[in-house]
Design a protein around this motif. Structure first.
Motif, PDB file in Angstrom:
ATOM      1  N   THR A 159       3.748   9.847  -9.796  1.00 27.57           N
ATOM      2  CA  THR A 159       3.226   9.969 -11.165  1.00 27.57           C
ATOM      3  C   THR A 159       1.971  10.838 -11.243  1.00 27.57           C
ATOM      4  OG1 THR A 159       1.940   7.927 -10.886  1.00 27.57           O
ATOM      5  CG2 THR A 159       4.165   7.736 -11.807  1.00 27.57           C
ATOM      6  N   ASN A 160       1.619  11.471 -10.135  1.00 30.74           N
ATOM      7  CA  ASN A 160       0.426  12.322 -10.072  1.00 30.74           C
ATOM      8  C   ASN A 160      -0.843  11.540 -10.403  1.00 30.74           C
ATOM      9  OD1 ASN A 160      -0.870  14.785  -9.574  1.00 30.74           O
ATOM     10  ND2 ASN A 160      -0.853  15.357 -11.731  1.00 30.74           N
ATOM     11  N   ASP A 161      -0.882  10.274  -9.958  1.00 30.78           N
ATOM     12  CA  ASP A 161      -2.050   9.413 -10.157  1.00 30.78           C
ATOM     13  C   ASP A 161      -2.900   9.488  -8.888  1.00 30.78           C
ATOM     14  OD1 ASP A 161      -3.918   7.447 -10.634  1.00 30.78           O
ATOM     15  OD2 ASP A 161      -2.499   6.035 -11.502  1.00 30.78           O
ATOM     16  N   LYS A 162      -3.846  10.402  -8.868  1.00 30.60           N
ATOM     17  CA  LYS A 162      -4.644  10.630  -7.665  1.00 30.60           C
ATOM     18  C   LYS A 162      -5.531   9.435  -7.339  1.00 30.60           C
ATOM     19  CE  LYS A 162      -4.723  15.655  -8.264  1.00 30.60           C
ATOM     20  NZ  LYS A 162      -5.585  16.857  -8.442  1.00 30.60           N
ATOM     21  N   THR A 163      -6.033   8.758  -8.355  1.00 31.93           N
ATOM     22  CA  THR A 163      -6.897   7.596  -8.101  1.00 31.93           C
ATOM     23  C   THR A 163      -6.144   6.503  -7.365  1.00 31.93           C
ATOM     24  OG1 THR A 163      -8.177   8.085 -10.094  1.00 31.93           O
ATOM     25  CG2 THR A 163      -8.375   5.875  -9.172  1.00 31.93           C
ATOM     26  N   LEU A 164      -4.938   6.193  -7.827  1.00 38.67           N
ATOM     27  CA  LEU A 164      -4.126   5.177  -7.161  1.00 38.67           C
ATOM     28  C   LEU A 164      -3.762   5.600  -5.750  1.00 38.67           C
ATOM     29  CD1 LEU A 164      -2.578   2.515  -7.265  1.00 38.67           C
ATOM     30  CD2 LEU A 164      -0.642   3.751  -8.266  1.00 38.67           C
ATOM     31  N   THR A 165      -3.409   6.865  -5.581  1.00 36.57           N
ATOM     32  CA  THR A 165      -3.027   7.349  -4.252  1.00 36.57           C
ATOM     33  C   THR A 165      -4.191   7.254  -3.275  1.00 36.57           C
ATOM     34  OG1 THR A 165      -1.470   8.899  -5.281  1.00 36.57           O
ATOM     35  CG2 THR A 165      -2.068   9.307  -2.987  1.00 36.57           C
ATOM     36  N   ARG A 166      -5.353   7.713  -3.685  1.00 37.17           N
ATOM     37  CA  ARG A 166      -6.511   7.679  -2.792  1.00 37.17           C
ATOM     38  C   ARG A 166      -6.945   6.240  -2.503  1.00 37.17           C
ATOM     39  NH1 ARG A 166      -9.613  12.446  -6.186  1.00 37.17           N
ATOM     40  NH2 ARG A 166      -8.407  14.204  -5.356  1.00 37.17           N
ATOM     41  N   THR A 167      -6.857   5.381  -3.515  1.00 35.90           N
ATOM     42  CA  THR A 167      -7.204   3.970  -3.299  1.00 35.90           C
ATOM     43  C   THR A 167      -6.257   3.338  -2.288  1.00 35.90           C
ATOM     44  OG1 THR A 167      -8.027   3.815  -5.575  1.00 35.90           O
ATOM     45  CG2 THR A 167      -7.564   1.750  -4.434  1.00 35.90           C
ATOM     46  N   SER A 201       0.829  -1.210   0.000  1.00 32.53           N
ATOM     47  CA  SER A 201       0.000   0.000   0.000  1.00 32.53           C
ATOM     48  C   SER A 201       0.863   1.259   0.000  1.00 32.53           C
ATOM     49  CB  SER A 201      -0.936  -0.004   1.209  1.00 32.53           C
ATOM     50  OG  SER A 201      -1.841  -1.087   1.150  1.00 32.53           O
ATOM     51  N   VAL A 202       1.929   1.254   0.803  1.00 31.67           N
ATOM     52  CA  VAL A 202       2.828   2.410   0.833  1.00 31.67           C
ATOM     53  C   VAL A 202       3.507   2.584  -0.524  1.00 31.67           C
ATOM     54  CG1 VAL A 202       4.942   3.327   1.854  1.00 31.67           C
ATOM     55  CG2 VAL A 202       3.191   2.325   3.324  1.00 31.67           C
ATOM     56  N   ALA A 203       3.902   1.474  -1.141  1.00 26.25           N
ATOM     57  CA  ALA A 203       4.515   1.554  -2.470  1.00 26.25           C
ATOM     58  C   ALA A 203       3.528   2.128  -3.489  1.00 26.25           C
ATOM     59  CB  ALA A 203       4.992   0.165  -2.899  1.00 26.25           C
ATOM     60  N   ALA A 204       2.262   1.715  -3.391  1.00 25.27           N
ATOM     61  CA  ALA A 204       1.242   2.250  -4.302  1.00 25.27           C
ATOM     62  C   ALA A 204       1.036   3.741  -4.074  1.00 25.27           C
ATOM     63  CB  ALA A 204      -0.067   1.491  -4.100  1.00 25.27           C
ATOM     64  N   MET A 205       1.021   4.156  -2.794  1.00 25.36           N
ATOM     65  CA  MET A 205       0.906   5.591  -2.494  1.00 25.36           C
ATOM     66  C   MET A 205       2.069   6.363  -3.106  1.00 25.36           C
ATOM     67  SD  MET A 205      -0.108   5.695   1.529  1.00 25.36           S
ATOM     68  CE  MET A 205      -1.188   4.434   2.212  1.00 25.36           C
ATOM     69  N   TRP A 206       3.285   5.844  -2.882  1.00 24.91           N
ATOM     70  CA  TRP A 206       4.473   6.538  -3.392  1.00 24.91           C
ATOM     71  C   TRP A 206       4.430   6.663  -4.911  1.00 24.91           C
ATOM     72  CZ3 TRP A 206       8.476   4.384  -6.455  1.00 24.91           C
ATOM     73  CH2 TRP A 206       9.555   5.240  -6.662  1.00 24.91           C
ATOM     74  N   TRP A 207       4.066   5.572  -5.580  1.00 25.41           N
ATOM     75  CA  TRP A 207       4.017   5.623  -7.038  1.00 25.41           C
ATOM     76  C   TRP A 207       2.914   6.568  -7.513  1.00 25.41           C
ATOM     77  CZ3 TRP A 207       7.235   4.450 -10.730  1.00 25.41           C
ATOM     78  CH2 TRP A 207       6.774   4.416 -12.050  1.00 25.41           C
ATOM     79  N   GLY A 208       1.767   6.551  -6.824  1.00 24.29           N
ATOM     80  CA  GLY A 208       0.688   7.449  -7.203  1.00 24.29           C
ATOM     81  C   GLY A 208       1.075   8.904  -7.053  1.00 24.29           C
ATOM     82  N   ILE A 209       1.777   9.227  -5.966  1.00 25.44           N
ATOM     83  CA  ILE A 209       2.227  10.611  -5.759  1.00 25.44           C
ATOM     84  C   ILE A 209       3.285  10.984  -6.787  1.00 25.44           C
ATOM     85  CG2 ILE A 209       3.428  12.137  -4.142  1.00 25.44           C
ATOM     86  CD1 ILE A 209       2.071  10.562  -1.876  1.00 25.44           C
TER      87      ILE A 209
END
Length: 374
Positions: A307-315, A297-305
């Protein structure tokens, strides 16, 4: 005033300009954000009108069907058939006329209304003539009618409605058979492919949610289960394909982001099932799985931030919170175990944050800059 079609065209062209080296990825994101901000006021009102029109069509359809059902027994059979067929044709002819006048939002609502009445007509006619058979088959016929209407009129709402009916059909058959319902996959592929071809973005999201739910169900329904590990592998494969699309095939970057989110959600759902729906899992195994879930989950947050992928970050944020609540409820009987787990998990997350901080500094070249300044 910039139109929505311009924003769509720009979103398709920008990845090609990035690949050609004409502009940077950050510059492309800034351009697209500015265009979308300018359009937000205009498109927001249009979306509201479209949503209200569709909701109004559904309510009208429910009212018409309630009236027919209330007076069903008192009407002759020929009158019943005439009323149903007339209502369907009235909706579709009205949609055609409305399309010709340029009132597309209301026309889509009328197509959807015709599809709703078509399905109810199937049920009422089957009841009238006492037809027997497999009940989910009526849903298949209904979905086919909605798909045909959507394809004929170019109406995305009716095609999405057909997809929802296909999901209902698959869920009904799964419940009756208590096994994996494989025919759903080709039907889903047809509908999802049509929605992608028509560039229906909300339809693409619904399609992803539908197939994601089906994949997660494999962990429970495949023989010799549970098979949540297999579901995790499938989720990792989907996420990998999405990541590759976002990095190598810029034309499909948006679809790659959707696949990345879908893959992460599938992985998380499988890990959640492994932790909380497996009978008497040892605490040590639970702790290891939970730490892996937190790390993913932390890795997904980091990647979302990054790459400016708000959907992935919020998920990922939502999944992290769900995991915390689940662990607390699972270990609430042992406060010492709960406290030790959360302390260990907190230290692990801080370690990940520290590692991400140093990696980010190295990527941005900050250490070299600081040495040069000294």
């Amino acid at each position: 005033m910039l139109g929505k079609s311009y924003a769509d065209r720009l979103e398709r062209d920008l990845p090609q300009w990035i690949a050609a080296g004409w502009i940077s990825r950050d510059g492309a994101n800034a351009i697209l954000s500015e265009v979308q901000e300018r359009e937000s006021g205009e498109t927001g009102s249009h979306r509201l009108i479209g949503i209200l029109s569709v909701l109004g069509a559904v309510l009208i359809g429910a009212g018409v069907l309630s009236f027919v059902a209330a007076n069903w027994e008192a009407m002759p059979r020929l009158a019943r058939l005439g009323l149903l067929v007339g209502a369907i044709w009235t909706a579709y002819v009205g949609a055609a006329i409305t399309f010709q006048r340029g009132l597309d939002m209301f026309a889509h609502a009328l197509v959807l209304l015709g599809s709703v009445i078509f399905g109810a007509s199937i049920m009422l006619i089957a009841q009238m003539y006492h037809m027997n058979g497999n009940p989910p088959d009526t849903v298949v016929l209904w979905a086919a009618g909605a798909l045909l209407a959507g394809a004929a009129f170019g109406s995305n709402p009716s095609i999405v409605f057909s997809l929802l009916l296909a999901c209902l059909w698959a869920g009904w058959e799964t419940q009756l058979q208590d096994a994996v319902f494989w025919p759903f996959v080709p039907v889903w592929a047809l509908l999802a492919g049509l929605l992608v071809w028509r560039d229906c973005r909300y339809g693409e999201v619904i399609s992803a949610f539908a197939i994601g739910t089906w994949i997660v169900s494999l962990g429970y329904l495949l023989p010799d289960g549970p098979n949540h590990s297999l579901v995790m592998l499938l989720g990792a494969l989907i996420a990998g394909i999405g990541l590759a699309l976002t990095q190598t095939v810029t034309l499909y970057e948006r679809h790659g982001r959707l696949l990345l989110v879908l893959g992460y959600v599938v992985i998380f759902a499988a890990m959640l099932a492994e932790q909380f729906f497996t009978y008497k899992i040892p605490f040590e195994t639970l702790a290891v799985l939970a730490l892996i879930t937190f790390a993913v989950s932390v890795a997904a947050m980091w990647w979302g931030i990054r790459t400016n992928d708000k959907t992935l970050t919020r998920t990922a944020y939502a999944a992290f919170a769900i995991e915390v609540v689940g662990i607390y409820l699972k270990t609430i009987g042992s406060l010492m175990g709960t406290s030790m787990f959360f302390v260990s998990a907190g230290l692990g997350v801080i370690a990940l944050a520290t590692g991400a901080f140093w990696v980010n500094r190295r990527i941005n070249g900050q250490p070299d800059t600081e040495r040069a300044a000294s």
